[in-house]
Design an enzyme around this catalytic site. Sequence first.
Site, mmCIF file in Angstrom:
data_model
loop_
_atom_site.group_PDB
_atom_site.id
_atom_site.type_symbol
_atom_site.label_atom_id
_atom_site.label_comp_id
_atom_site.label_asym_id
_atom_site.label_seq_id
_atom_site.Cartn_x
_atom_site.Cartn_y
_atom_site.Cartn_z
ATOM 1 C CB THR A 102 -20.453 -34.958 -25.274
ATOM 2 O OG1 THR A 102 -21.421 -35.033 -26.327
ATOM 3 C CG2 THR A 102 -21.141 -34.721 -23.957
ATOM 4 C CE1 TYR B 87 -25.736 -40.593 -26.875
ATOM 5 C CE2 TYR B 87 -24.201 -40.430 -28.719
ATOM 6 C CZ TYR B 87 -24.443 -40.462 -27.347
ATOM 7 O OH TYR B 87 -23.397 -40.373 -26.463
HETATM 8 C C1 LIG Z 1 -14.770 -36.781 -25.070
HETATM 9 C C2 LIG Z 1 -15.472 -37.228 -26.309
HETATM 10 C C3 LIG Z 1 -16.775 -36.851 -26.539
HETATM 11 C C4 LIG Z 1 -17.464 -37.236 -27.691
HETATM 12 N N1 LIG Z 1 -18.722 -36.765 -27.941
HETATM 13 C C5 LIG Z 1 -19.295 -36.963 -29.161
HETATM 14 C C6 LIG Z 1 -20.480 -36.281 -29.528
HETATM 15 O O1 LIG Z 1 -21.027 -35.459 -28.788
HETATM 16 N N2 LIG Z 1 -20.991 -36.543 -30.752
HETATM 17 C C7 LIG Z 1 -20.404 -37.429 -31.623
HETATM 18 O O2 LIG Z 1 -20.906 -37.631 -32.731
HETATM 19 N N3 LIG Z 1 -19.262 -38.065 -31.281
HETATM 20 C C8 LIG Z 1 -18.687 -37.830 -30.103
HETATM 21 N N4 LIG Z 1 -17.471 -38.403 -29.800
HETATM 22 C C9 LIG Z 1 -16.797 -39.251 -30.809
HETATM 23 C C10 LIG Z 1 -15.801 -38.410 -31.595
HETATM 24 O O3 LIG Z 1 -16.483 -37.477 -32.435
HETATM 25 C C11 LIG Z 1 -14.928 -39.312 -32.484
HETATM 26 O O4 LIG Z 1 -15.772 -40.082 -33.297
HETATM 27 C C12 LIG Z 1 -14.040 -40.231 -31.684
HETATM 28 O O5 LIG Z 1 -13.298 -39.508 -30.725
HETATM 29 C C13 LIG Z 1 -13.082 -40.969 -32.605
HETATM 30 O O6 LIG Z 1 -12.271 -40.030 -33.297
HETATM 31 P P1 LIG Z 1 -10.709 -39.907 -32.947
HETATM 32 O O7 LIG Z 1 -10.138 -41.264 -33.219
HETATM 33 O O8 LIG Z 1 -10.192 -38.841 -33.846
HETATM 34 O O9 LIG Z 1 -10.617 -39.548 -31.495
HETATM 35 C C14 LIG Z 1 -16.803 -38.061 -28.633
HETATM 36 C C15 LIG Z 1 -15.489 -38.466 -28.382
HETATM 37 C C16 LIG Z 1 -14.809 -38.054 -27.259
HETATM 38 C C17 LIG Z 1 -13.377 -38.458 -27.071
#
Ligand SMILES: Cc1cc2nc3c(=O)[nH]c(=O)nc-3n(C[C@H](O)[C@H](O)[C@H](O)COP(=O)(O)O)c2cc1C
Length: 379
Positions: A39, A195
């Site tokens: 997001t 959610y």
């Molecule tokens: C800025 C930001 C926004 C996120 N928005 C969403 C979202 O809209 N939908 C969702 O399922 N996860 C969202 N997440 C979670 C990410 O999809 C992901 O699960 C999380 O960053 C962990 O993955 P990583 O360790 O690769 O960063 C968001 C994460 C971040 C950092």
Amino acid sequence: MARDEMGSRHGQPAVERLFVPVRVGSLALANRLAVAPMTRVSADQHGRATRRMADYYRSFAEGGFGVIVTEGIYTDTAFSQGYLFQPGLTDASQADAWRAVADGVHQAGGRIIAQLMHAGALSQGNPHRSHTAGPSAIRPKGAQMTVYRGSGAYPVPVAMTTDEIAAAVEGFARTALLAKAAGFDGVEVHGANGYLLDQFLTEGVNLRQDSYGGDGDGRIRLTVEVVRAVRSAVGGEFVVGVRISQGKVNDFVHKWSGGEDDAAAILGTLGRLPLDYLHTTEFEAWRPAFGAAGASLAALAKRYAQLPVLANGSLHDRKRAVELLVNGEADFISLGRGALTHADWPTRLRAASPLAEFDPALLSPIADLANAERWRAAA
Ligand SMILES: Cc1cc2nc3c(=O)[nH]c(=O)nc-3n(C[C@H](O)[C@H](O)[C@H](O)COP(=O)(O)O)c2cc1C
């Protein structure tokens, strides 16, 4: 040349495993690297995707990601919107705006899946309604996210009526159809992270006495109805996935109370739905889902759902990412923070170029694209 059990040379992970093409439903992906949904609250005030968003999404395709899952897109003009400046996909003008995004990704050789999100009780910015709605009138744990312009506790939601639930299901289906018309390659139903669908799934959050509450079958019923409605809207060929997690944005450490029995029930139910993949997310995807030992959530998803699994969680640790594929725990992996740090993470990995650590300042004070551009200019 000596190779270890992962087929790597000189002790380096066999990163080439991440670049093997894969098929997910009707979709042929060039590699195993996906951008996780994130997001970014950068739409215009009418929830329309912008030119800046099109450039942002295109950059991941140019950078070598096989597929991008968009940020959570709101699905109706009732209770679904979570954040001010979140994009929606509820009418023709929002669909036109997304078409430009999808076209740009396709021109750069990528694929793009729309994440369909209903914020429910975690909504902290919704111009369409003055109150929030969820399964039961229980104040969510935790505090609103300041990077998305929230502050303080979440309000107590109003328990949804069965008509409002039916309207929410309808919203997912209509949005999925608009996504298909706008040129997306698939949709992902957001069933994770606290959610609406996860609220219904969660004990202590869902206290309903009707058929949407009670035991596990009741609590997962809304997700089942949404997936079925989405599938019947888009037809058999279009990719449909579900994202599922234990942790929540407002309760990071939540675990399913029944441990692996719950996993078997939840993931088994999802596995019987007309889905093309499951997207699991944990803080560290390779950790046991429960306790100190045992299978990861991704591995449990493969075992009990028997669907292709997209694993997420700190997999910018490329050694872990490769291991998940090699061990058969996942079919492809998604990166959140890694992709934010380098839109060209796959290209860099392959070229053995340096990969920087994620800097949280990229998302602060507001997690939007303008802030990220300022951060980049200052770096
Ligand atoms: C800025 C930001 C926004 C996120 N928005 C969403 C979202 O809209 N939908 C969702 O399922 N996860 C969202 N997440 C979670 C990410 O999809 C992901 O699960 C999380 O960053 C962990 O993955 P990583 O360790 O690769 O960063 C968001 C994460 C971040 C950092």
